[in-house]
Design a protein around this motif. Sequence first.
Motif, PDB file in Angstrom:
ATOM      1  N   ILE A   8     -31.601  65.130 -57.017  1.00 47.58           N
ATOM      2  CA  ILE A   8     -31.468  63.927 -57.845  1.00 47.58           C
ATOM      3  C   ILE A   8     -29.977  63.603 -57.870  1.00 47.58           C
ATOM      4  O   ILE A   8     -29.192  64.280 -58.549  1.00 47.58           O
ATOM      5  CB  ILE A   8     -31.990  64.147 -59.293  1.00 47.58           C
ATOM      6  N   GLY A   9     -29.582  62.617 -57.117  1.00 42.72           N
ATOM      7  CA  GLY A   9     -28.157  62.344 -56.886  1.00 42.72           C
ATOM      8  C   GLY A   9     -27.888  62.633 -55.425  1.00 42.72           C
ATOM      9  O   GLY A   9     -28.283  63.702 -54.916  1.00 42.72           O
ATOM     10  N   VAL A  62     -39.745  64.163 -56.462  1.00 45.24           N
ATOM     11  CA  VAL A  62     -39.786  65.363 -57.313  1.00 45.24           C
ATOM     12  C   VAL A  62     -41.128  66.109 -57.214  1.00 45.24           C
ATOM     13  O   VAL A  62     -41.155  67.348 -57.256  1.00 45.24           O
ATOM     14  CB  VAL A  62     -39.503  64.971 -58.781  1.00 45.24           C
ATOM     15  N   SER A  63     -42.222  65.370 -57.057  1.00 46.30           N
ATOM     16  CA  SER A  63     -43.540  66.020 -57.088  1.00 46.30           C
ATOM     17  C   SER A  63     -43.662  67.065 -55.992  1.00 46.30           C
ATOM     18  O   SER A  63     -43.314  66.822 -54.841  1.00 46.30           O
ATOM     19  CB  SER A  63     -44.648  64.979 -56.923  1.00 46.30           C
ATOM     20  N   VAL A  84     -36.827  61.254 -64.063  1.00 44.29           N
ATOM     21  CA  VAL A  84     -37.573  62.288 -63.321  1.00 44.29           C
ATOM     22  C   VAL A  84     -38.407  63.209 -64.212  1.00 44.29           C
ATOM     23  O   VAL A  84     -39.330  63.882 -63.743  1.00 44.29           O
ATOM     24  CB  VAL A  84     -36.645  63.166 -62.437  1.00 44.29           C
ATOM     25  N   LYS A  85     -38.071  63.199 -65.499  1.00 40.89           N
ATOM     26  CA  LYS A  85     -38.734  64.097 -66.458  1.00 40.89           C
ATOM     27  C   LYS A  85     -40.278  64.075 -66.377  1.00 40.89           C
ATOM     28  O   LYS A  85     -40.902  65.145 -66.426  1.00 40.89           O
ATOM     29  CB  LYS A  85     -38.256  63.688 -67.848  1.00 40.89           C
ATOM     30  N   PRO A  86     -40.912  62.914 -66.250  1.00 45.96           N
ATOM     31  CA  PRO A  86     -42.375  62.911 -66.223  1.00 45.96           C
ATOM     32  C   PRO A  86     -42.970  63.709 -65.060  1.00 45.96           C
ATOM     33  O   PRO A  86     -44.135  64.100 -65.113  1.00 45.96           O
ATOM     34  CB  PRO A  86     -42.733  61.423 -66.058  1.00 45.96           C
ATOM     35  N   GLU A 108     -32.992  70.457 -73.395  1.00 44.48           N
ATOM     36  CA  GLU A 108     -33.382  69.503 -74.432  1.00 44.48           C
ATOM     37  C   GLU A 108     -33.753  68.156 -73.809  1.00 44.48           C
ATOM     38  O   GLU A 108     -34.745  67.533 -74.184  1.00 44.48           O
ATOM     39  CB  GLU A 108     -32.238  69.314 -75.436  1.00 44.48           C
ATOM     40  N   GLN A 109     -32.969  67.717 -72.833  1.00 38.75           N
ATOM     41  CA  GLN A 109     -33.273  66.446 -72.169  1.00 38.75           C
ATOM     42  C   GLN A 109     -34.595  66.512 -71.407  1.00 38.75           C
ATOM     43  O   GLN A 109     -35.354  65.544 -71.362  1.00 38.75           O
ATOM     44  CB  GLN A 109     -32.153  66.083 -71.175  1.00 38.75           C
ATOM     45  N   LEU A 110     -34.865  67.691 -70.829  1.00 35.60           N
ATOM     46  CA  LEU A 110     -36.118  67.848 -70.066  1.00 35.60           C
ATOM     47  C   LEU A 110     -37.305  68.039 -71.004  1.00 35.60           C
ATOM     48  O   LEU A 110     -38.454  67.936 -70.591  1.00 35.60           O
ATOM     49  CB  LEU A 110     -35.994  69.049 -69.109  1.00 35.60           C
TER      50      LEU A 110
END
Length: 275
Positions: A8-9, A62-63, A84-86, A108-110
Amino acid sequence: MVNKIAFIGAGSMAEAILAGIVAKEVLPAKQISVTNRQNQDRLNVLVNQYGVFASTNKEEVVSGADVVILSMKPKDVEAAIATVKPYIKEDQLVISVLAGVSTDFLSEQLSSSVPVIRTMPNTSATIGQSATAIAAGKFATDDHVAKAAELLTAIGTTTVVEEKDLHTITGLSGSGPAYFYYMVEAMETAAVNAGIDEKIAKELALQTISGAAQMLKQTGENPSELRKKITSPGGTTQAAIETLDQFKFQEAIEACITNAAKRSEEMGAAFKISK
Ligand SMILES: NC(=O)C1=CN([C@@H]2O[C@H](COP(=O)(O)OP(=O)(O)OC[C@H]3O[C@@H](n4cnc5c(N)ncnc54)[C@H](O)[C@@H]3O)[C@@H](O)[C@H]2O)C=CC1
Ligand SMILES: O=C(O)[C@@H]1CCC=N1
């Protein structure tokens, strides 16, 4: 065994790491997927150069990935994780290369107990020569650390450290290559100012730093022993080192690493956990 890695990036650090993974054939390039905010041209460059899969569709990237590598700038971390969290599941491993940002904040963000590993590589990753420090977040086990270390040996050496030490380590080895480049710049400039041809100054300075690094690695001797062997009493090196001491070389390096560490802490402080 890693089957798919998602980045991611897609900037310079992501490229350095994925280039190492592709070069060392850790897994086939097609099993490395990359995304960025929205720059399709940049993704095309990585696809053409390394044969990786790239898409701006976050779910596609990501999946199914065993490892998700966060490689955006710290300022973009919240926005990037939100997209991307979902698609991030607890059986994946998240590896962050972000300077200063704690694993607690990332967790925490995730908002899940997905394991998070924080790392500090350096740009020598581009040629497989990074000194990468690795620290485990609270949900990461020894197996996760071993998996991250195995993967990151594709870009150089890996050293497991405690997360609290990462600010100082960022000042030591994350930013460290820049200090040596700065030293070489200064040596070249000094030689040119003293009348040496620029090409000759470059050639000699480059082999000097390269030879000194190899001496440290191959002889295993302490830097102070190696320095003493060059320093004939009353000779040129003694005059040179005394000059560095007059300009407080040791204090300058101490302050350099301390201030880099302080900046890493400040950068991290912008990403505090809420509780
Ligand atoms: N450059 C260095 O020497 C080192 C850098 N780092 C860390 O590596 C990280 C990346 O640095 P660089 O590669 O130099 O940055 P860069 O600016 O070259 O790349 C950042 C990438 O993140 C992407 N990005 C931004 N927002 C995004 C979003 N919302 N979703 C997905 N992607 C997004 C950008 O499109 C770009 O591809 C930083 O956090 C830095 O602290 C760590 C060690 C050394
Ligand atoms: O200068 C920076 O913030 C990044 C982190 C370590 C090296 N470069």
